[in-house]
Design a protein around this motif. Structure first.
Motif, PDB file in Angstrom:
ATOM      1  N   ALA A 137       0.832  -1.205   0.000  1.00 34.01           N
ATOM      2  CA  ALA A 137       0.000   0.000   0.000  1.00 34.01           C
ATOM      3  C   ALA A 137       0.866   1.255   0.000  1.00 34.01           C
ATOM      4  CB  ALA A 137      -0.923  -0.007   1.216  1.00 34.01           C
ATOM      5  N   GLN A 138       1.916   1.247   0.821  1.00 35.38           N
ATOM      6  CA  GLN A 138       2.819   2.394   0.872  1.00 35.38           C
ATOM      7  C   GLN A 138       3.530   2.597  -0.467  1.00 35.38           C
ATOM      8  OE1 GLN A 138       2.384   0.025   3.033  1.00 35.38           O
ATOM      9  NE2 GLN A 138       2.752   0.635   5.150  1.00 35.38           N
ATOM     10  N   CYS A 139       3.888   1.491  -1.121  1.00 39.44           N
ATOM     11  CA  CYS A 139       4.538   1.577  -2.435  1.00 39.44           C
ATOM     12  C   CYS A 139       3.587   2.166  -3.476  1.00 39.44           C
ATOM     13  CB  CYS A 139       5.005   0.191  -2.872  1.00 39.44           C
ATOM     14  SG  CYS A 139       6.394  -0.467  -1.916  1.00 39.44           S
ATOM     15  N   CYS A 140       2.310   1.819  -3.377  1.00 38.60           N
ATOM     16  CA  CYS A 140       1.325   2.354  -4.314  1.00 38.60           C
ATOM     17  C   CYS A 140       1.153   3.860  -4.136  1.00 38.60           C
ATOM     18  CB  CYS A 140      -0.012   1.643  -4.119  1.00 38.60           C
ATOM     19  SG  CYS A 140      -0.042  -0.067  -4.706  1.00 38.60           S
ATOM     20  N   ILE A 141       1.146   4.298  -2.883  1.00 37.16           N
ATOM     21  CA  ILE A 141       1.049   5.740  -2.612  1.00 37.16           C
ATOM     22  C   ILE A 141       2.269   6.471  -3.177  1.00 37.16           C
ATOM     23  CG2 ILE A 141       1.030   7.496  -0.793  1.00 37.16           C
ATOM     24  CD1 ILE A 141      -0.513   5.480   0.939  1.00 37.16           C
ATOM     25  N   ALA A 142       3.450   5.898  -2.936  1.00 35.26           N
ATOM     26  CA  ALA A 142       4.689   6.507  -3.432  1.00 35.26           C
ATOM     27  C   ALA A 142       4.695   6.573  -4.960  1.00 35.26           C
ATOM     28  CB  ALA A 142       5.894   5.712  -2.936  1.00 35.26           C
ATOM     29  N   LEU A 143       4.259   5.505  -5.616  1.00 36.79           N
ATOM     30  CA  LEU A 143       4.214   5.482  -7.080  1.00 36.79           C
ATOM     31  C   LEU A 143       3.267   6.547  -7.605  1.00 36.79           C
ATOM     32  CD1 LEU A 143       4.906   4.144  -9.791  1.00 36.79           C
ATOM     33  CD2 LEU A 143       3.001   2.553  -9.391  1.00 36.79           C
ATOM     34  N   PHE A 144       2.123   6.683  -6.975  1.00 35.61           N
ATOM     35  CA  PHE A 144       1.133   7.674  -7.397  1.00 35.61           C
ATOM     36  C   PHE A 144       1.722   9.086  -7.335  1.00 35.61           C
ATOM     37  CE2 PHE A 144      -2.436  10.552  -6.661  1.00 35.61           C
ATOM     38  CZ  PHE A 144      -3.362  10.126  -7.604  1.00 35.61           C
ATOM     39  N   ILE A 145       2.422   9.390  -6.241  1.00 36.13           N
ATOM     40  CA  ILE A 145       3.004  10.729  -6.056  1.00 36.13           C
ATOM     41  C   ILE A 145       4.166  10.956  -7.022  1.00 36.13           C
ATOM     42  CG2 ILE A 145       4.240  12.217  -4.435  1.00 36.13           C
ATOM     43  CD1 ILE A 145       2.619  10.871  -2.185  1.00 36.13           C
ATOM     44  N   ILE A 146       5.042   9.973  -7.170  1.00 37.82           N
ATOM     45  CA  ILE A 146       6.219  10.109  -8.048  1.00 37.82           C
ATOM     46  C   ILE A 146       5.795  10.349  -9.487  1.00 37.82           C
ATOM     47  CG2 ILE A 146       8.166   8.844  -9.037  1.00 37.82           C
ATOM     48  CD1 ILE A 146       8.506   7.518  -6.268  1.00 37.82           C
ATOM     49  N   LEU A 147       4.774   9.611  -9.940  1.00 41.29           N
ATOM     50  CA  LEU A 147       4.325   9.764 -11.327  1.00 41.29           C
ATOM     51  C   LEU A 147       3.828  11.175 -11.619  1.00 41.29           C
ATOM     52  CD1 LEU A 147       2.431   6.390 -11.967  1.00 41.29           C
ATOM     53  CD2 LEU A 147       4.576   7.141 -13.008  1.00 41.29           C
ATOM     54  N   LEU A 148       3.329  11.867 -10.595  1.00 38.49           N
ATOM     55  CA  LEU A 148       2.845  13.239 -10.788  1.00 38.49           C
ATOM     56  C   LEU A 148       3.956  14.190 -11.228  1.00 38.49           C
ATOM     57  CD1 LEU A 148       0.442  13.665  -7.731  1.00 38.49           C
ATOM     58  CD2 LEU A 148      -0.214  13.721 -10.149  1.00 38.49           C
ATOM     59  N   PHE A 149       5.207  13.864 -10.912  1.00 37.11           N
ATOM     60  CA  PHE A 149       6.341  14.744 -11.208  1.00 37.11           C
ATOM     61  C   PHE A 149       7.212  14.200 -12.338  1.00 37.11           C
ATOM     62  CE2 PHE A 149       5.067  15.392  -6.822  1.00 37.11           C
ATOM     63  CZ  PHE A 149       4.934  16.773  -6.772  1.00 37.11           C
ATOM     64  N   THR A 150       6.598  13.361 -13.173  1.00 38.15           N
ATOM     65  CA  THR A 150       7.299  12.827 -14.335  1.00 38.15           C
ATOM     66  C   THR A 150       6.479  13.113 -15.591  1.00 38.15           C
ATOM     67  OG1 THR A 150       6.209  10.655 -14.329  1.00 38.15           O
ATOM     68  CG2 THR A 150       8.134  10.939 -12.868  1.00 38.15           C
ATOM     69  N   CYS A 151       6.996  12.667 -16.712  1.00 43.04           N
ATOM     70  CA  CYS A 151       6.261  12.855 -17.965  1.00 43.04           C
ATOM     71  C   CYS A 151       5.013  11.975 -18.036  1.00 43.04           C
ATOM     72  CB  CYS A 151       7.171  12.567 -19.158  1.00 43.04           C
ATOM     73  SG  CYS A 151       7.866  10.899 -19.176  1.00 43.04           S
ATOM     74  N   PHE A 152       4.873  11.106 -17.057  1.00 43.60           N
ATOM     75  CA  PHE A 152       3.676  10.247 -16.994  1.00 43.60           C
ATOM     76  C   PHE A 152       2.648  10.796 -16.005  1.00 43.60           C
ATOM     77  CE2 PHE A 152       7.195   7.397 -18.166  1.00 43.60           C
ATOM     78  CZ  PHE A 152       6.699   6.905 -19.375  1.00 43.60           C
ATOM     79  N   TRP A 153       2.674  12.116 -15.764  1.00 41.15           N
ATOM     80  CA  TRP A 153       1.784  12.749 -14.798  1.00 41.15           C
ATOM     81  C   TRP A 153       0.311  12.498 -15.097  1.00 41.15           C
ATOM     82  CZ3 TRP A 153      -1.710  15.952 -17.030  1.00 41.15           C
ATOM     83  CH2 TRP A 153      -1.393  16.443 -18.301  1.00 41.15           C
ATOM     84  N   PHE A 154       0.009  12.273 -16.390  1.00 42.78           N
ATOM     85  CA  PHE A 154      -1.387  12.085 -16.781  1.00 42.78           C
ATOM     86  C   PHE A 154      -1.977  10.774 -16.235  1.00 42.78           C
ATOM     87  CE2 PHE A 154       1.374  10.313 -20.008  1.00 42.78           C
ATOM     88  CZ  PHE A 154       0.826   9.064 -20.263  1.00 42.78           C
ATOM     89  N   ILE A 155      -1.109   9.796 -15.898  1.00 47.26           N
ATOM     90  CA  ILE A 155      -1.613   8.518 -15.382  1.00 47.26           C
ATOM     91  C   ILE A 155      -2.297   8.708 -14.021  1.00 47.26           C
ATOM     92  CG2 ILE A 155      -0.963   6.211 -14.572  1.00 47.26           C
ATOM     93  CD1 ILE A 155       1.149   6.135 -16.752  1.00 47.26           C
TER      94      ILE A 155
END
Length: 335
Positions: A32-50
């Protein structure tokens, strides 16, 4: 401390079983913690739209967990769950037939540390639930907090889990077509703090919400006792009244989740680690206790039926305990 190392030559099937159980423990503790981290990290990459698209869909889908969830036949039938079952191994023991036209409440005991028996029997098809109880769908109730975690919520819903909230249970029990089972680990997170080999203490005396639900919907209650559930993990000593137990209970009240300091074996040695012991789990499903529907049951009626439930659960335990290596002089204690 003397370390008991695992032998070098171990059958491949046992290595696979261990790998699957490691994945399961990882999922319980940090996925669950990894999923939260992935969600936040993706916001600051070129995959922010995911995460943006997911958040939009998540808002639209926010009520699904409370309306029976979204079970995945594919996920529940994955072959890896057979390896998970065989690691302990886990067995589902049927005592009577259940009517698929009715909705039921399964009272699951004991909670254990990570409810391995409940997961193996009711969140996967590894122990043959559908073959033993055709037409019935089990839904294990889990702390609502986890259904607010992006990505993780979809994974646990796929296994048939739903939030441990009244509206979630009411939705299942109100289905006119029947065939739904609300599986409730009655002792909940607080009971996990007492889970250790040999423990036969159940947190049940003041747990009456499930009784009220059963009466309101006329849903039969089925006592379920999982022999061996408390045997798969040790726990740091935390007797009632100790400083550690007080801290754990305080954190449980604040966070909603318990933090048992459990341990068992490791990957290459059997002396310490977070992998459960290879101890058999036999989950015995008792006979249903029929309930007369009362939309507004009195406290006296709730108390009366609660006492009947305790008696039936005790009877189930006493009838089967010697089959699963529990001495004749050992009995359940309710607090």
């Amino acid at each position: 401390m003397r370390i008991n190392f695992a032998p070098l030559r171990i059958p491949w099937r046992r290595r696979v079983q261990t790998a699957v159980v490691i994945l399961w423990v990882f999922s319980f503790l940090v996925l669950a913690q990894c999923c939260i981290a992935l969600f936040i990290i993706l916001l600051f990459t070129c995959f922010w739209f995911i995460p943006v698209l997911y958040a939009t869909w998540w808002f639209w889908d926010r009520n699904t967990p409370y309306q029976g969830g979204r079970r995945s036949h594919f996920l529940r039938n994955l072959r890896l769950w057979g390896h998970f079952r065989d690691y302990f191994p886990i067995h589902l023991v049927k005592t009577v037939d259940l009517d698929p036209k009715k909705n039921y409440i399964f009272g699951f005991h004991p909670h254990g540390v990570l409810v391995a028996g409940a997961f193996g029997n009711f969140c996967t098809m590894a122990t043959g639930f559908s073959e033993k109880y055709p037409g019935l769908k089990p839904h294990l109730l889990m702390l609502s907090l986890w259904f607010r975690v992006p990505f993780f919520r979809d994974l646990i819903m796929g296994g048939g889990l739903v939030p441990s909230a009244k509206e979630s249970a009411k939705y299942l029990l109100s289905r006119a077509e029947g065939g739904n089972i609300a599986v409730i680990a009655i002792g909940g997170a607080p009971e996990a703090l007492a889970a250790r080999p040999g423990a036969l203490t159940l947190l049940l005396k003041d747990r009456k919400g499930f009784i009220k639900l059963a009466l309101q919907f006329g849903a039969p209650i089925v006592p379920v006792f999982s022999f061996g559930e408390n045997e798969v993990f040790d726990q740091v000593k935390n007797p009632q009244g100790s400083l550690l137990r007080k801290i754990q209970e305080r954190l449980q009240k604040v966070m909603g989740i318990s933090l048992p300091l459990f341990h068992a074996r490791g990957v290459f040695q059997y002396s310490f680690g977070l992998i459960p012991y290879r101890k058999p789990i036999h989950t015995v499903v008792g006979k249903p206790i029929d309930v007369e529907k009362k939309e507004n049951p009195s406290q006296e009626e709730i108390n009366e039926f609660h006492q009947k439930y305790i008696e039936e659960l005790t009877k189930l335990f006493e009838e089967h305990k010697t089959k699963y290596n529990i001495p004749e002089d050992k009995h359940l204690t309710f607090i």
